[in-house]
Design an enzyme around this catalytic site. Structure first.
Site, mmCIF file in Angstrom:
data_model
loop_
_atom_site.group_PDB
_atom_site.id
_atom_site.type_symbol
_atom_site.label_atom_id
_atom_site.label_comp_id
_atom_site.label_asym_id
_atom_site.label_seq_id
_atom_site.Cartn_x
_atom_site.Cartn_y
_atom_site.Cartn_z
ATOM 1 C CE1 TYR A 54 -3.386 2.681 0.198
ATOM 2 C CE2 TYR A 54 -2.227 3.386 2.223
ATOM 3 C CZ TYR A 54 -3.251 3.748 1.180
ATOM 4 O OH TYR A 54 -3.933 4.999 1.400
ATOM 5 N N GLY A 61 -6.582 4.824 -0.818
ATOM 6 C CA GLY A 61 -8.103 4.697 -0.066
ATOM 7 C C GLY A 61 -8.763 3.460 -0.729
#
Length: 513
Positions: A54, A61
């Site tokens: 990530y 998001g």
């Protein structure tokens, strides 16, 4: 010029204010540069692996499920900044933006974000050049960082968007960077995300509000003492032994400050001599230390929270000391948002009690011998009647501003970010509340000093006399026939705002706490 050196272990409130308000220069320590380089090696190693990470090789998001290949990652980081720079509304103050930029640099310098040393150097260069990105009022929900405000700052690092130069003129950011020989940065893996993910805006505003409120609480103790004198009140309720049996620290400090201001007064304790004998003063006079003291204790707690946040490295994901890169929720602004709201509540109550004392000074039925509205010729003159209206309007607005922002939440990012802090909003309304409180205290000071001068034959305390003399020297006129009042009130506001009231009395009282 004062130089602030940014290391790996956070920063101080004093350094934030030096950079935000004093335009202090910023340098990165060798320790910070080393930590930046080491963390970047970790991110580069992860970027080379096929597994998605990530912020390094994924979207953001609700779009984090998509794996992004190496050929698109520079574009990904650039795009997150461009798309998130979506603020609207008026531009926020220069000092707020400088605090925000400096605090983001503080976290970057911790070595927990994976940002390259050259990006951190550029952040420092932009601050030192006096370049201030245009950041708008609306765009932060106080979670996942102050996203839009920080994005507008990151956009300037890329040479895009608008920024204000040291001369106060807004120009394209690329022109300003070029004028100072600063090369725009090309963001790499994780860097765009790392520049956006922090509580820096709300924290910067908290730090500055604490500094301002510390001055205002001292000012409020002085004006409360002036009002007590003007109303021929008693200083016996300020005795330290009374406050020792209810040991809230702030209460004792406020009472001690008031007692020092009133030392040597010839106006206090005339209960049985005026036209309306009293056994005790009204709450707004008698309980001044209890109300101001509770605010002081709230301010002390807010300082504790600010100190913890100043020591923090807020990003998601973060590079841990053992080399792991982990997602987290440390960007959530709840701890900061709560104390911002607490301070707005305390400030509103302090303004409210100050206004009640002013109203008492102006009411001939409760002021113990003072003329109605402190007018020169009541009926022909209105005196300070409408000054109190202005003060009351400010108090009423402060009560609305005291409604907590942090109890609100609104989902965003397709319900991925389904609980937010609204800390930026709490900070924005606190700034307005601090401005209003300054004006409220200035009006009480204006009324109380005029009232003291109308007490013919009675001698005020030396500290009170010093305050009156300094106020008159600052161009604020005393009693007399009606005149255009707004300039006097503006000068009184500046006198309090710039620390003139505290500076006037402390040579007599010694430093007030």
């Amino acid at each position: 010029m004062h130089t602030v050196v940014v290391g790996t272990s956070g920063t101080t409130a004093e350094d934030v204010i030096a950079v935000a308000r004093g335009s202090a220069r910023v340098e990165l320590s060798e320790e910070a540069l080393g930590a930046l380089a080491a963390a970047r090696e970790v991110v580069d190693a992860l970027a080379a692996k096929p597994e998605p990470v990530y912020g390094v090789s994924t979207g953001f998001g609700a779009l984090a499920t998509r794996h992004i290949g190496p050929d698109l990652r520079t574009r990904l980081q650039r795009n997150i900044v461009r798309s998130h720079a979506a603020g609207m509304g008026p531009a926020v103050e220069r000092e707020v933006v400088r605090a925000l930029m400096f605090l983001r640099l503080k976290t970057v310098a911790s070595g927990r974000t994976g940002v390259r040393p050259e990006v951190a150097r550029t952040m420092a260069e932009v601050l030192n050049a006096g370049i201030t990105p245009v950041v708008h009022e609306f765009g932060s929900l106080g979670c996942s960082g102050d996203l839009a405000p920080l994005s507008h700052c990151a956009l300037t690092l890329m040479g895009e968007g608008d920024a204000e130069g040291a001369d106060g003129v807004v120009r394209p950011a690329g022109e300003l960077l070029a004028a100072h020989g600063i090369a725009p940065v090309e963001l790499r893996e994780k860097e765009g995300l790392a520049l956006l993910n922090g509580t820096d805006g709300m924290l910067g505003m908290l730090v500055m509000a604490i500094a301002d409120l510390k001055r205002l609480y001292r000012s409020a103790d002085i004006t409360a003492a002036l009002s007590l004198e003007a109303l021929l009140g008693t200083a016996k309720v300020l005795a330290p032994e009374l406050h020792a049996i209810r040991p809230h620290p702030g209460q004792g400090v406020s009472a001690a400050n008031m007692l020092r201001v009133l030392a040597g007064s010839g106006l206090t304790g005339h209960f049985q001599e005026d036209a309306a004998p009293r056994v005790q003063d009204a709450y707004s006079v008698r309980c001044a230390p209890q109300v101001a003291g509770a605010g002081r204790d709230t301010l002390e707690y807010a300082g504790v929270v600010a100190g913890r946040e100043l020591a923090a490295a807020v990003d998601n994901p973060v590079v841990l000391p053992d080399g792991r890169v982990e997602s987290n929720g440390n960007f959530h602004g709840a701890p900061v948002a709560y104390v911002l709201d607490f301070l707005a509540i305390a400030a509103a109550d302090l303004g409210s009690i100050a206004e009640r004392r002013t109203d008492r000074l102006l009411d001939k039925n409760r002021s113990h011998g003072l003329p109605a509205f402190l007018a020169d010729d009541p009926g022909v003159d209105s005196g300070l009647m409408i000054a109190q209206y202005t003060q009351a309007a400010l108090v009423s607005e402060m009560k609305r501003l005291a409604v907590p922002a942090s109890v609100d939440s609104i989902p965003s990012s397709a319900m991925q970010e389904d609980h937010v802090s609204m800390g930026w909003s709490a900070a924005r309304k606190l700034r307005t509340a601090v401005d209003h409180l300054t004006r409220i205290i200035a009006i009480e000071m204006y009324a109380a000093t005029r009232a003291i001068e109308l007490r013919d034959g009675l001698t005020p305390a030396p500290a009170s006399r010093a305050a009156i003399d300094a106020l008159r020297a600052a161009g604020v006129q005393g009693a007399g026939p009606d005149r255009f009042l707004a300039p006097d009130l503006a000068a009184a506001d500046a006198f309090v705002r710039e620390g003139g009231l505290v500076a006037a009395v402390e040579p007599v009282t010694g430093p007030l706490a």
